[in-house]
Design a protein around this motif. Structure first.
Motif, PDB file in Angstrom:
ATOM      1  N   MET A 187       0.904  -1.137  -0.238  1.00  0.00           N
ATOM      2  CA  MET A 187       0.326  -0.237  -0.247  1.00  0.00           C
ATOM      3  C   MET A 187       1.309   1.316   0.051  1.00  0.00           C
ATOM      4  SD  MET A 187      -2.544  -2.232   0.003  1.00  0.00           S
ATOM      5  CE  MET A 187      -3.260  -1.279  -0.427  1.00  0.00           C
ATOM      6  N   ILE A 188       0.269   2.485   0.449  1.00  0.00           N
ATOM      7  CA  ILE A 188       1.497   3.545  -0.369  1.00  0.00           C
ATOM      8  C   ILE A 188       1.254   3.582   1.486  1.00  0.00           C
ATOM      9  CG2 ILE A 188       1.212   6.207   0.067  1.00  0.00           C
ATOM     10  CD1 ILE A 188      -1.611   5.797  -1.404  1.00  0.00           C
ATOM     11  N   VAL A 189       2.856   3.878   1.358  1.00  0.00           N
ATOM     12  CA  VAL A 189       3.856   3.791   2.765  1.00  0.00           C
ATOM     13  C   VAL A 189       4.011   5.952   2.931  1.00  0.00           C
ATOM     14  CG1 VAL A 189       5.968   3.523   4.018  1.00  0.00           C
ATOM     15  CG2 VAL A 189       5.007   2.033   2.313  1.00  0.00           C
ATOM     16  N   LEU A 190       3.724   6.009   3.751  1.00  0.00           N
ATOM     17  CA  LEU A 190       3.778   7.279   4.445  1.00  0.00           C
ATOM     18  C   LEU A 190       4.961   8.004   4.751  1.00  0.00           C
ATOM     19  CD1 LEU A 190       0.710   7.037   7.317  1.00  0.00           C
ATOM     20  CD2 LEU A 190       0.456   7.756   4.468  1.00  0.00           C
ATOM     21  N   LYS A 191       5.277   9.001   3.918  1.00  0.00           N
ATOM     22  CA  LYS A 191       6.540   9.285   4.360  1.00  0.00           C
ATOM     23  C   LYS A 191       6.952  10.774   4.707  1.00  0.00           C
ATOM     24  CE  LYS A 191       8.107   7.188  -0.201  1.00  0.00           C
ATOM     25  NZ  LYS A 191       7.672   7.278  -1.553  1.00  0.00           N
ATOM     26  N   ALA A 192       5.271  10.606   5.339  1.00  0.00           N
ATOM     27  CA  ALA A 192       6.071  12.708   6.495  1.00  0.00           C
ATOM     28  C   ALA A 192       7.074  13.182   7.559  1.00  0.00           C
ATOM     29  CB  ALA A 192       4.901  12.754   7.334  1.00  0.00           C
ATOM     30  N   ASN A 193       7.681  13.786   8.409  1.00  0.00           N
ATOM     31  CA  ASN A 193       8.342  13.528   9.341  1.00  0.00           C
ATOM     32  C   ASN A 193       8.629  12.531  10.392  1.00  0.00           C
ATOM     33  OD1 ASN A 193       9.829  14.393  11.015  1.00  0.00           O
ATOM     34  ND2 ASN A 193       9.091  16.509  10.501  1.00  0.00           N
ATOM     35  N   LYS A 194       9.576  11.524  10.562  1.00  0.00           N
ATOM     36  CA  LYS A 194       9.336  10.501  11.525  1.00  0.00           C
ATOM     37  C   LYS A 194       8.937  10.535  13.031  1.00  0.00           C
ATOM     38  CE  LYS A 194      12.251   7.580   8.000  1.00  0.00           C
ATOM     39  NZ  LYS A 194      13.757   6.686   8.641  1.00  0.00           N
ATOM     40  N   LYS A 195       9.077  12.279  13.149  1.00  0.00           N
ATOM     41  CA  LYS A 195       9.069  12.738  14.310  1.00  0.00           C
ATOM     42  C   LYS A 195       7.694  12.969  14.736  1.00  0.00           C
ATOM     43  CE  LYS A 195      13.670  15.066  15.125  1.00  0.00           C
ATOM     44  NZ  LYS A 195      14.655  16.397  15.299  1.00  0.00           N
ATOM     45  N   ARG A 196       6.702  13.079  13.738  1.00  0.00           N
ATOM     46  CA  ARG A 196       5.439  13.384  14.196  1.00  0.00           C
ATOM     47  C   ARG A 196       5.018  12.064  14.687  1.00  0.00           C
ATOM     48  NH1 ARG A 196       1.100  10.985  10.400  1.00  0.00           N
ATOM     49  NH2 ARG A 196       1.616  10.193   9.243  1.00  0.00           N
ATOM     50  N   LYS A 197       4.039  12.118  14.986  1.00  0.00           N
ATOM     51  CA  LYS A 197       3.329  11.151  16.312  1.00  0.00           C
ATOM     52  C   LYS A 197       2.174  10.189  15.827  1.00  0.00           C
ATOM     53  CE  LYS A 197       0.343   9.653  20.299  1.00  0.00           C
ATOM     54  NZ  LYS A 197      -0.503  10.816  21.198  1.00  0.00           N
ATOM     55  N   ALA A 198       2.268   8.839  15.287  1.00  0.00           N
ATOM     56  CA  ALA A 198       1.450   7.779  14.223  1.00  0.00           C
ATOM     57  C   ALA A 198       0.244   8.579  14.650  1.00  0.00           C
ATOM     58  CB  ALA A 198       2.289   6.476  14.692  1.00  0.00           C
ATOM     59  N   MET A 199      -0.927   8.463  13.970  1.00  0.00           N
ATOM     60  CA  MET A 199      -2.457   8.501  13.883  1.00  0.00           C
ATOM     61  C   MET A 199      -2.891   6.926  13.773  1.00  0.00           C
ATOM     62  SD  MET A 199      -2.621  11.438  14.192  1.00  0.00           S
ATOM     63  CE  MET A 199      -3.992  11.613  14.212  1.00  0.00           C
ATOM     64  N   THR A 200      -4.229   6.786  14.348  1.00  0.00           N
ATOM     65  CA  THR A 200      -5.128   5.916  14.504  1.00  0.00           C
ATOM     66  C   THR A 200      -6.132   5.976  12.995  1.00  0.00           C
ATOM     67  OG1 THR A 200      -6.097   6.694  15.730  1.00  0.00           O
ATOM     68  CG2 THR A 200      -4.860   5.636  17.204  1.00  0.00           C
ATOM     69  N   ILE A 201      -5.801   5.452  12.532  1.00  0.00           N
ATOM     70  CA  ILE A 201      -7.482   5.256  10.818  1.00  0.00           C
ATOM     71  C   ILE A 201      -8.910   4.957  11.275  1.00  0.00           C
ATOM     72  CG2 ILE A 201      -5.037   5.261  10.001  1.00  0.00           C
ATOM     73  CD1 ILE A 201      -5.920   1.911   9.022  1.00  0.00           C
ATOM     74  N   SER A 202      -9.630   4.791  10.499  1.00  0.00           N
ATOM     75  CA  SER A 202     -11.180   3.873  10.519  1.00  0.00           C
ATOM     76  C   SER A 202     -10.817   2.635  10.548  1.00  0.00           C
ATOM     77  CB  SER A 202     -12.240   4.890  10.079  1.00  0.00           C
ATOM     78  OG  SER A 202     -11.593   4.402   8.490  1.00  0.00           O
ATOM     79  N   ARG A 203     -11.627   1.555  10.736  1.00  0.00           N
ATOM     80  CA  ARG A 203     -12.246   0.272  10.362  1.00  0.00           C
ATOM     81  C   ARG A 203     -12.480   0.867   8.743  1.00  0.00           C
ATOM     82  NH1 ARG A 203     -15.775  -2.101  14.810  1.00  0.00           N
ATOM     83  NH2 ARG A 203     -15.088  -0.652  16.828  1.00  0.00           N
ATOM     84  N   GLU A 204     -13.067   1.360   8.235  1.00  0.00           N
ATOM     85  CA  GLU A 204     -13.369   1.550   6.813  1.00  0.00           C
ATOM     86  C   GLU A 204     -12.307   2.068   6.183  1.00  0.00           C
ATOM     87  OE1 GLU A 204     -15.013   3.055   9.526  1.00  0.00           O
ATOM     88  OE2 GLU A 204     -16.987   1.770   9.493  1.00  0.00           O
ATOM     89  N   GLU A 205     -11.049   2.596   6.761  1.00  0.00           N
ATOM     90  CA  GLU A 205      -9.872   2.852   5.650  1.00  0.00           C
ATOM     91  C   GLU A 205      -9.217   1.639   6.076  1.00  0.00           C
ATOM     92  OE1 GLU A 205      -6.130   5.336   5.787  1.00  0.00           O
ATOM     93  OE2 GLU A 205      -7.476   6.441   6.732  1.00  0.00           O
ATOM     94  N   LEU A 206      -9.853   0.644   7.281  1.00  0.00           N
ATOM     95  CA  LEU A 206      -8.123  -0.414   6.926  1.00  0.00           C
ATOM     96  C   LEU A 206      -8.780  -1.761   6.339  1.00  0.00           C
ATOM     97  CD1 LEU A 206      -5.545  -2.099   8.575  1.00  0.00           C
ATOM     98  CD2 LEU A 206      -7.755  -2.085  10.238  1.00  0.00           C
ATOM     99  N   LYS A 207      -9.970  -1.760   6.701  1.00  0.00           N
ATOM    100  CA  LYS A 207     -11.077  -2.508   5.013  1.00  0.00           C
ATOM    101  C   LYS A 207     -10.310  -2.148   4.058  1.00  0.00           C
ATOM    102  CE  LYS A 207     -15.209  -3.436   8.510  1.00  0.00           C
ATOM    103  NZ  LYS A 207     -16.886  -3.652   8.121  1.00  0.00           N
ATOM    104  N   GLU A 208     -10.334  -0.997   3.585  1.00  0.00           N
ATOM    105  CA  GLU A 208      -9.947  -0.919   1.697  1.00  0.00           C
ATOM    106  C   GLU A 208      -9.198  -1.095   2.027  1.00  0.00           C
ATOM    107  OE1 GLU A 208     -10.720   3.518   1.725  1.00  0.00           O
ATOM    108  OE2 GLU A 208     -12.527   3.802   2.046  1.00  0.00           O
ATOM    109  N   ARG A 209      -8.068  -1.036   2.582  1.00  0.00           N
ATOM    110  CA  ARG A 209      -6.344  -1.287   2.534  1.00  0.00           C
ATOM    111  C   ARG A 209      -6.536  -3.165   2.155  1.00  0.00           C
ATOM    112  NH1 ARG A 209      -2.591   2.608   5.427  1.00  0.00           N
ATOM    113  NH2 ARG A 209      -3.412   4.675   5.379  1.00  0.00           N
ATOM    114  N   LEU A 210      -6.848  -3.824   2.857  1.00  0.00           N
ATOM    115  CA  LEU A 210      -6.769  -5.396   3.288  1.00  0.00           C
ATOM    116  C   LEU A 210      -7.532  -4.903   1.627  1.00  0.00           C
ATOM    117  CD1 LEU A 210      -7.733  -5.583   6.012  1.00  0.00           C
ATOM    118  CD2 LEU A 210      -6.540  -6.306   5.698  1.00  0.00           C
ATOM    119  N   ALA A 211      -8.419  -4.840   1.705  1.00  0.00           N
ATOM    120  CA  ALA A 211      -9.013  -5.242  -0.254  1.00  0.00           C
ATOM    121  C   ALA A 211      -8.371  -5.433  -1.069  1.00  0.00           C
ATOM    122  CB  ALA A 211     -10.944  -4.545   0.030  1.00  0.00           C
TER     123      ALA A 211
END
Length: 355
Positions: A10-34
């Motif tokens: 999937m698209i790998v996030l390339k933002a500043n490594k120092k920023r805090k990791a963010m949670t995602i929604s179940r719908e978004e996680l399902k979309e990535r799995l799909a």
């Protein structure tokens, strides 16, 4: 070992490594799995059931069981769920032989042979001539599914596996080893499994404090990655089926979790402390019945009519029971036990269980 096939990351996030990791929604996680290749092998969703008599017997927390022993194919088990994502990689890339090597009563060997039969592939199992190598239980089923089975002496197994893989390749085949090739997709499968479980918890009004499971690696890792990605506060307590150092096991799980997160493009803050695993309930060795495991197996059979297996789930349940009895959990809390299957092995362990 296979790498990740092109198009599967999937698209790998390339933002500043120092920023805090963010949670995602179940719908978004399902979309990535799909977006990943997947086979339809398992009967899903598997049930989530309350163990009322066991809970009353223990006078402790409410205990529930997630029945991944009921995934359908070949007497079920967690590997059937995992193979939907892992063996999809083999099918996509044109592999024609599924290979596995482990103990004579290996659940994964049985499930590898069954999935090969269902997909029209060949199966080769290089087990070992160990104490439970009689044609019963999983070994009988592996034969029934049409696998080529070889049982060398334990000390000759590694050499026999390497020779068989080389011979298959030399003969023009493309062998795929279900323990090592595209292995990270087995963890990915339990990211999906976690979504299924969370939906069932909401439907049934269960707010578990923890989920217990027999922890080899991938099932445990997938659950932790999913809960981290979604911001779910639930402990995942693994009970090891094999002797190992708990800290080293956690470090290995962490490495797998980072690999799993990368497949799904998840930017997670993972640390070794996120992986809770205990080898205290293994006993003398892998596959050896312990008094605590035997007690757990009998207790679940006689309180709930629920069968555990001698090598994995009985030891995981022994860990859960010990923790409840030691006061780890309050009576108002709920726990989930993930039943990962393995019950066909019971038929090769009658003497070990006292019958």
């Amino acid at each position: 070992m296979m790498g990740l096939p092109g198009g599967c990351l999937m698209i790998v996030l390339k933002a500043n490594k120092k920023r805090k990791a963010m949670t995602i929604s179940r719908e978004e996680l399902k979309e990535r799995l799909a977006q990943l290749p997947r086979l339809q092998l398992a009967s899903l969703p598997t049930p989530l059931e309350e163990l009322k008599r066991l809970s009353a017997h223990l006078a402790g927390p409410q205990i529930w069981v997630k029945r991944d022993d009921l995934t359908g194919l070949a007497f079920g088990g967690n590997k059937i769920r995992e193979f939907e994502y892992q063996i999809a990689q083999a099918v996509e890339q044109g592999y024609d032989v599924l290979v596995h090597s482990a103990a004579a009563q290996s659940n994964q060997s049985r499930q590898t042979a069954a999935v090969a039969a269902k997909l029209g592939l060949s199966a080769v199992v290089v087990g070992r001539d160990d104490a439970h190598a009689q044609t019963q239980g999983n070994l009988l089923l592996t034969h029934l599914f049409g696998a080529e089975v070889d049982l060398p002496a334990p000390e000759e197994q590694a050499q026999a596996v390497a020779a068989k893989m080389a011979a298959l390749t030399a003969a023009g085949h493309r062998p795929f080893h279900t323990s090592s090739d595209a292995r990270i997709f087995r963890s990915v499968a339990y990211v999906d499994g976690a979504l299924e479980l969370l939906a069932q918890c909401e439907e049934q009004g269960v707010a578990p404090a923890a989920i217990y499971l027999c922890s080899g690696a991938h099932t445990h890792v997938g659950l932790v990655v999913a809960f981290k990605a979604l911001g779910v506060d639930m402990r995942v307590v693994g009970i090891s089926p094999s002797p190992r150092d708990d800290r080293e096991a956690a470090e290995g799980h962490l490495a797998l979790a980072r690999e799993c997160a990368a497949v799904l493009g998840l930017d997670l803050s993972l640390k070794v402390e996120d992986f809770e695993s205990y080898a205290a309930f293994v006993g003398p060795d892998y596959g050896v019945v312990t008094p605590e495991g035997r007690e757990a197996l009998h207790l679940l059979a006689q309180q709930e009519g629920l069968l555990l297996d001698p090598s994995y789930t009985s030891k995981a349940m022994a860990g859960l029971l010990a923790h409840v009895r030691a006061g780890w959990w309050r009576s108002e809390q709920s726990l989930i036990f993930l039943h990962t299957g393995g019950t066909p092995a019971l038929f090769a362990y009658a003497k070990d269980l006292g019958y």
